[in-house]
Design a protein around this motif. Sequence first.
Motif, mmCIF file in Angstrom:
data_model
loop_
_atom_site.group_PDB
_atom_site.id
_atom_site.type_symbol
_atom_site.label_atom_id
_atom_site.label_comp_id
_atom_site.label_asym_id
_atom_site.label_seq_id
_atom_site.Cartn_x
_atom_site.Cartn_y
_atom_site.Cartn_z
ATOM 1 N N SER A 17 0.779 -1.296 0.202
ATOM 2 C CA SER A 17 -0.024 -0.056 0.116
ATOM 3 C C SER A 17 0.938 1.351 0.108
ATOM 4 O O SER A 17 0.338 2.648 -0.093
ATOM 5 C CB SER A 17 -0.865 0.127 0.993
ATOM 6 O OG SER A 17 -0.087 -0.062 2.479
ATOM 7 N N ARG A 41 -4.397 -2.035 5.434
ATOM 8 C CA ARG A 41 -5.631 -1.287 4.841
ATOM 9 C C ARG A 41 -6.025 -1.982 3.503
ATOM 10 O O ARG A 41 -5.418 -1.347 2.524
ATOM 11 C CB ARG A 41 -5.305 0.076 4.590
ATOM 12 C CG ARG A 41 -4.515 0.934 5.641
ATOM 13 C CD ARG A 41 -4.461 2.498 5.310
ATOM 14 N NE ARG A 41 -3.151 2.487 4.327
ATOM 15 C CZ ARG A 41 -3.047 3.156 3.433
ATOM 16 N NH1 ARG A 41 -4.102 3.610 2.771
ATOM 17 N NH2 ARG A 41 -2.115 3.056 2.433
ATOM 18 N N TYR A 138 16.725 5.807 11.908
ATOM 19 C CA TYR A 138 16.261 4.867 10.593
ATOM 20 C C TYR A 138 17.336 4.044 10.092
ATOM 21 O O TYR A 138 16.974 2.843 9.884
ATOM 22 C CB TYR A 138 15.883 6.125 9.330
ATOM 23 C CG TYR A 138 15.461 5.529 7.981
ATOM 24 C CD1 TYR A 138 14.420 4.733 7.850
ATOM 25 C CD2 TYR A 138 16.418 5.526 6.963
ATOM 26 C CE1 TYR A 138 14.102 4.186 6.686
ATOM 27 C CE2 TYR A 138 16.247 5.080 5.863
ATOM 28 C CZ TYR A 138 14.854 4.399 5.643
ATOM 29 O OH TYR A 138 14.689 3.858 4.471
ATOM 30 N N LYS A 142 17.453 -0.029 9.711
ATOM 31 C CA LYS A 142 17.527 -0.604 8.192
ATOM 32 C C LYS A 142 18.589 -1.609 8.325
ATOM 33 O O LYS A 142 18.622 -2.738 7.870
ATOM 34 C CB LYS A 142 17.776 0.203 7.068
ATOM 35 C CG LYS A 142 16.364 1.253 6.835
ATOM 36 C CD LYS A 142 15.004 0.427 6.772
ATOM 37 C CE LYS A 142 15.069 -0.132 5.206
ATOM 38 N NZ LYS A 142 13.721 -0.790 5.136
#
Length: 332
Positions: A17, A41, A138, A142
């Motif tokens: 998504s 979703r 971040y 990763k």
Amino acid sequence: MNDAITPRGSVALTGGSGFVGGHILRRLVAEGWQVRALTRRPDGLPPVEGAPPGSVTAIPGDLESSEALAELVAGADAVIHCAGLVAARRRADFLRVNAEGTAALLRALEAGRQAGGPAPRFVLISSLAAREPQLSPYADSKRQAEEALRRLGAGLDWRVLRPAVVYGPGDRATLPLFRQFLRGLALVPGGSGRFSMIYVEDLAAAAVAALAPELPAGGFLGPDDGTAGGYGWAEVLAAAGRLAGRPVRAVTVPRVLQRLAAALSTAGALVSGRPAVLSQGKVNEFGHPDWVCRPQPPGAPSLSDCISWRPAVGLDEGFSKTVAWYKAAGWL
Ligand SMILES: NC(=O)c1ccc[n+]([C@@H]2O[C@H](COP(=O)([O-])OP(=O)(O)OC[C@H]3O[C@@H](n4cnc5c(N)ncnc54)[C@H](OP(=O)(O)O)[C@@H]3O)[C@@H](O)[C@H]2O)c1
């Protein structure tokens, strides 16, 4: 959609998504794969024009649901793990989704194998940021996702893609920059740093091509648009000027102002409850001089050395396709 496409098996996809994952989903369908897409979703999965009925199955759930992950990978011939947080309020959120989410997915695969299932090929969409984990939460998350793969993916045929800057249709992160390009004035971090870029459809094609058995397992690949040595801001702004039809002037934002803006943005995030638009980690990433993709370890083969994937879209064409899409979508 080409009716003559031969069905190729099923791919479990996370992040379908999102910006990058949505393009990967479309590419998988276009190449005849059946997609099982984990999603929080189901209505957020992109429509795929001309997709044969049943070619995309939404698996409701997230990376923290072991039941959903088990259902996602059941019987899959391959996995592309693209879901991740690119912005978060806290380091713990990055680690929970990016690192622990990857480990949870790998554990679901291992449980499936223990129960007699196949060992699917596994492609992790990492980031070049993982090369410099000290720079930001971040980047660290990763890198920790990659380490989880090394640790838990022993029985899998895995490969990691580490793109740098990705742009293209559907990207909200680079939209403000394109707005500035069209106004003829762009705020840039300055410095002599260089970075690789890739148009998102080329990255999606690389992710799907990375499922090819010819690719050596265990590789770290840096797909880019084929521009050796990447770009500096001057080259990007020159391309922006060709796009805008007039020169785009750079306004260099000194590091101290970037830090101040990040502090304000982080304070605002505490109030709004949403991730900061600019964080101190992002400022560290902006200041890093080398975001140029190259194979790891040095001297290892590149993606194009091993398989037929080649980037098709250069900067000028990519910028113009991106702006055309933003305009058609009413974002610009
Ligand atoms: N964009 C870039 O320039 C770039 C560069 C290098 C690497 N990457 C990597 O590419 C991947 C995708 O990035 P993007 O730019 O496409 O980001 P994005 O548009 O924010 O998409 C992120 C995707 O991950 C899903 N996701 C987030 N948290 C999840 C969770 N807890 N459980 C399940 N799904 C979750 C999101 O689902 P919802 O739709 O439900 O939120 C969405 O589908 C990331 O792994 C990122 O590190 C991106």
